[in-house]
Design a protein around this motif. Structure first.
Motif, PDB file in Angstrom:
ATOM      1  N   PHE B  63       0.859  -1.242   0.037  1.00  0.00           N
ATOM      2  CA  PHE B  63       0.083   0.073   0.216  1.00  0.00           C
ATOM      3  C   PHE B  63       1.129   1.149   0.009  1.00  0.00           C
ATOM      4  O   PHE B  63       1.927   1.069   0.532  1.00  0.00           O
ATOM      5  CB  PHE B  63      -0.718   0.028   1.262  1.00  0.00           C
ATOM      6  CG  PHE B  63      -1.613  -1.050   1.475  1.00  0.00           C
ATOM      7  CD1 PHE B  63      -3.198  -1.037   1.092  1.00  0.00           C
ATOM      8  CD2 PHE B  63      -1.426  -2.235   2.062  1.00  0.00           C
ATOM      9  CE1 PHE B  63      -4.194  -1.988   1.316  1.00  0.00           C
ATOM     10  CE2 PHE B  63      -2.207  -3.340   2.045  1.00  0.00           C
ATOM     11  CZ  PHE B  63      -3.660  -3.007   1.908  1.00  0.00           C
ATOM     12  N   ASP B  64       0.400   2.158  -0.372  1.00  0.00           N
ATOM     13  CA  ASP B  64       1.278   3.554  -0.641  1.00  0.00           C
ATOM     14  C   ASP B  64       0.837   4.493   0.679  1.00  0.00           C
ATOM     15  O   ASP B  64      -0.175   3.961   1.546  1.00  0.00           O
ATOM     16  CB  ASP B  64       0.960   4.507  -1.726  1.00  0.00           C
ATOM     17  CG  ASP B  64      -0.450   4.754  -1.776  1.00  0.00           C
ATOM     18  OD1 ASP B  64      -1.246   4.907  -0.914  1.00  0.00           O
ATOM     19  OD2 ASP B  64      -0.807   5.340  -2.820  1.00  0.00           O
ATOM     20  N   ASN B  65       1.202   5.387   1.008  1.00  0.00           N
ATOM     21  CA  ASN B  65       1.203   5.976   2.413  1.00  0.00           C
ATOM     22  C   ASN B  65      -0.360   6.841   2.419  1.00  0.00           C
ATOM     23  O   ASN B  65      -0.415   7.125   3.446  1.00  0.00           O
ATOM     24  CB  ASN B  65       2.302   7.109   2.818  1.00  0.00           C
ATOM     25  CG  ASN B  65       2.301   8.116   1.719  1.00  0.00           C
ATOM     26  OD1 ASN B  65       1.343   8.219   1.100  1.00  0.00           O
ATOM     27  ND2 ASN B  65       3.601   8.861   1.741  1.00  0.00           N
ATOM     28  N   GLN B  66      -1.066   6.508   1.377  1.00  0.00           N
ATOM     29  CA  GLN B  66      -2.395   6.889   1.542  1.00  0.00           C
ATOM     30  C   GLN B  66      -3.524   5.691   1.980  1.00  0.00           C
ATOM     31  O   GLN B  66      -4.528   5.815   1.655  1.00  0.00           O
ATOM     32  CB  GLN B  66      -2.727   7.807   0.354  1.00  0.00           C
ATOM     33  CG  GLN B  66      -1.991   9.160   0.168  1.00  0.00           C
ATOM     34  CD  GLN B  66      -2.185  10.104   1.599  1.00  0.00           C
ATOM     35  OE1 GLN B  66      -3.348  10.342   1.779  1.00  0.00           O
ATOM     36  NE2 GLN B  66      -1.061  10.504   1.857  1.00  0.00           N
ATOM     37  N   GLY B  67      -2.802   4.371   2.045  1.00  0.00           N
ATOM     38  CA  GLY B  67      -3.605   3.497   2.178  1.00  0.00           C
ATOM     39  C   GLY B  67      -4.170   2.793   0.733  1.00  0.00           C
ATOM     40  O   GLY B  67      -5.053   1.773   0.831  1.00  0.00           O
ATOM     41  N   GLU B  68      -3.570   3.200  -0.434  1.00  0.00           N
ATOM     42  CA  GLU B  68      -4.056   2.619  -1.631  1.00  0.00           C
ATOM     43  C   GLU B  68      -3.100   1.372  -2.036  1.00  0.00           C
ATOM     44  O   GLU B  68      -1.996   1.648  -1.897  1.00  0.00           O
ATOM     45  CB  GLU B  68      -4.277   3.614  -2.647  1.00  0.00           C
ATOM     46  CG  GLU B  68      -5.513   4.609  -2.439  1.00  0.00           C
ATOM     47  CD  GLU B  68      -5.301   5.693  -3.474  1.00  0.00           C
ATOM     48  OE1 GLU B  68      -4.828   5.310  -4.682  1.00  0.00           O
ATOM     49  OE2 GLU B  68      -6.096   6.501  -3.543  1.00  0.00           O
ATOM     50  N   LEU B  69      -3.905   0.489  -2.504  1.00  0.00           N
ATOM     51  CA  LEU B  69      -3.137  -0.746  -2.955  1.00  0.00           C
ATOM     52  C   LEU B  69      -2.513  -0.374  -4.221  1.00  0.00           C
ATOM     53  O   LEU B  69      -2.872   0.001  -5.298  1.00  0.00           O
ATOM     54  CB  LEU B  69      -4.053  -2.046  -3.216  1.00  0.00           C
ATOM     55  CG  LEU B  69      -4.353  -2.951  -2.237  1.00  0.00           C
ATOM     56  CD1 LEU B  69      -5.553  -3.704  -2.610  1.00  0.00           C
ATOM     57  CD2 LEU B  69      -3.195  -3.644  -1.767  1.00  0.00           C
ATOM     58  N   LYS B  70      -0.975  -0.816  -4.117  1.00  0.00           N
ATOM     59  CA  LYS B  70      -0.167  -0.289  -5.263  1.00  0.00           C
ATOM     60  C   LYS B  70       0.307  -1.427  -6.022  1.00  0.00           C
ATOM     61  O   LYS B  70       0.199  -1.390  -7.363  1.00  0.00           O
ATOM     62  CB  LYS B  70       0.965   0.729  -4.676  1.00  0.00           C
ATOM     63  CG  LYS B  70       1.641   1.734  -5.670  1.00  0.00           C
ATOM     64  CD  LYS B  70       2.365   2.539  -4.734  1.00  0.00           C
ATOM     65  CE  LYS B  70       3.741   1.956  -4.260  1.00  0.00           C
ATOM     66  NZ  LYS B  70       4.585   2.980  -3.642  1.00  0.00           N
TER      67      LYS B  70
END
Lengths: 122, 333
Positions: B63-70
């Protein structure tokens, strides 16, 4: 040897309560019948028969004891949190806690929806 | 004044950071509900990885630091236990134990790239290299993997510290144990670390390891002499990983008393030492730095303890908030 086993194994853990006080847990681990030696602490063959909780006050350098006669499980903080989550929803599977720059988070499996959710611990 | 203002804004910044909440995307459509060995870890920037076993594979979600699966990637299942996770600027690293005849002889490393999810796997690295060293203990702390081995012939301790895949620092110390070196090798250490995952805080282990600010502190409570009798002594080995200096010291409450057993716990710079003897118990509070006895409390067997009138003891969690209340019954003594 029997006398020693009957006495159990002393256990001690300390935790800060606030700036001036420390709580100390003193426990005696006793072996269940039929098991001899080894396996102390968390192993199925042992349990805490008597947990004595002491408050140590750094300012007064005094100590107060509370003695519990009842048997109860002694959970680590993480296990308490796990228990709380299980109490909230029994359909939760495997679980883990991790530290993020914004605080502690828990990742857990939701069995019904076959998904993994991540929530911030309140 | 400038310093005060800086400190104020630093505290404010940390407070604001902790009050933030990242809404993580849910990982959906798992192949099976039987997921095990679920682990999560974040780096300093808030990038996060979740790993788990499912079917015949180990899965990694970034996940990125905004909580989105990357990113997502997987590898074939490894038949070994995860020893820990750490991170570098570009990767999350997973360390899986390699066992040989009950000894952890090395680790399989799986390095997952944060940006593109590519996996690099390095298997079966033997940390001992047939050098006469035996495995003692390993643990994760401070974003690093510590691996401790001991050489019985030369009585030296070797500490390998992994900060990333194949990024090892190695420090060797002369043993500072006054007794048989076997004592160190045979110890069943328990790592005392509140952040350590999934561990019961049994605290009954007589051999503990503390890691604090670049210092490794080993405590040994009791040992058996040649007649197989317990000697109630607390021995402490401190290893400073920065200065490479090791130190030994010991504490014995009173050699004239026939103590049967004792156990210690180190909190900050205070050593709590709990001993039992045939007719009494003793709690000694000791200054760890100079081993000076600060206070002690002795209670005779069957004596009446001074009791708190409170019926509940509230345990404050280090993570925050009240977590558990323990009902306390009054003793009948």
């Amino acid at each position: 040897l029997i006398r020693k086993l009957n006495r159990g194994i002393p256990s001690v853990k300390a935790n800060r309560l606030n700036d001036t006080s420390t709580v100390i847990f003193l426990g005696y681990y006793f072996h269940q019948k039929g098991t001899v030696g080894g396996g102390a602490g968390g192993a199925p063959s042992t349990y805490i028969d008597n947990l004595e909780v002491a408050f140590y006050n750094k300012v007064l350098t005094s100590l107060e004891f509370n003695v519990s006669e009842a048997f109860y499980e002694y959970y680590s903080e993480e296990e308490i949190l796990i228990k709380e989550l299980y109490d909230r929803d029994e359909k939760i599977g495997d679980i883990d806690f991790f530290q993020h720059p914004t605080g502690w988070y828990v990742a857990f499996v939701e069995k019904d929806s076959k998904s993994i959710k991540i929530e911030k611990l309140k | 004044m400038k310093k005060l203002i800086s400190v104020f804004f630093l505290i404010l910044g940390i407070g604001m950071l902790y009050s933030q909440e990242i809404k993580f995307e849910t990982i959906e459509d798992l192949e099976s509900k039987f997921i095990y060995s679920l682990y999560g870890a974040s780096d300093n920037d808030g990038n996060t990885i979740i790993s788990y076993y499912n079917k015949e594979k180990i899965h990694y979600h970034i996940f990125d630091n905004q909580g989105e699966l990357k990113q997502y990637s997987n590898i074939s299942k490894l038949n070994s236990t995860l020893a820990g996770i750490n991170y570098t600027d570009s990767t999350f690293n997973f360390y899986y134990e390699i066992n040989l005849f009950g000894q952890t002889t090395g680790f399989s490393y799986v390095s997952v790239n944060k940006n593109n999810g590519t996996i690099r796997e390095v298997k079966k690295i033997n940390l001992l290299h047939g050098s006469g060293y035996s495995y003692v203990f390993h643990f994760m702390a401070d974003n690093r993997l510590f691996y401790i081995a001991s050489n019985l012939e030369t009585e030296k301790l070797k500490i390998k510290i992994a900060s990333g895949i194949e990024e090892f620092e190695e420090i060797e110390f002369d043993s500072v144990m006054p007794r048989s070196h076997w004592h160190f090798v045979k110890a069943k250490f328990e790592l005392v670390d509140d952040k350590y995952r999934r561990r019961r805080l049994s605290t009954s282990s007589r051999e503990k390891v503390y890691y604090n600010d670049g210092r490794l502190i080993f405590t040994f409570d009791n040992y058996r002499d040649m007649k197989y009798q317990f000697i109630s002594i607390t021995e402490i080995v401190t290893i400073n990983l920065n200065s490479h200096i090791s130190e030994y010291k010991s504490f014995m409450r009173d050699s004239r008393v026939d103590y049967e057993d004792n156990n210690t716990y180190l909190l900050d710079s205070i050593l709590f030492r709990f001993s039992i003897a045939p007719n009494f118990m003793d709690l000694s509070i000791i200054d760890f730095n100079n081993l000076e006895l600060l206070n002690n409390f002795t209670y005779l067997k069957d004596s009446v303890f001074p009791l708190n009138t409170d019926s509940l003891i509230v345990i404050k969690s280090a993570i925050g908030g009240e977590r558990m209340k323990i009902p306390i019954k009054k003793t009948q003594n």
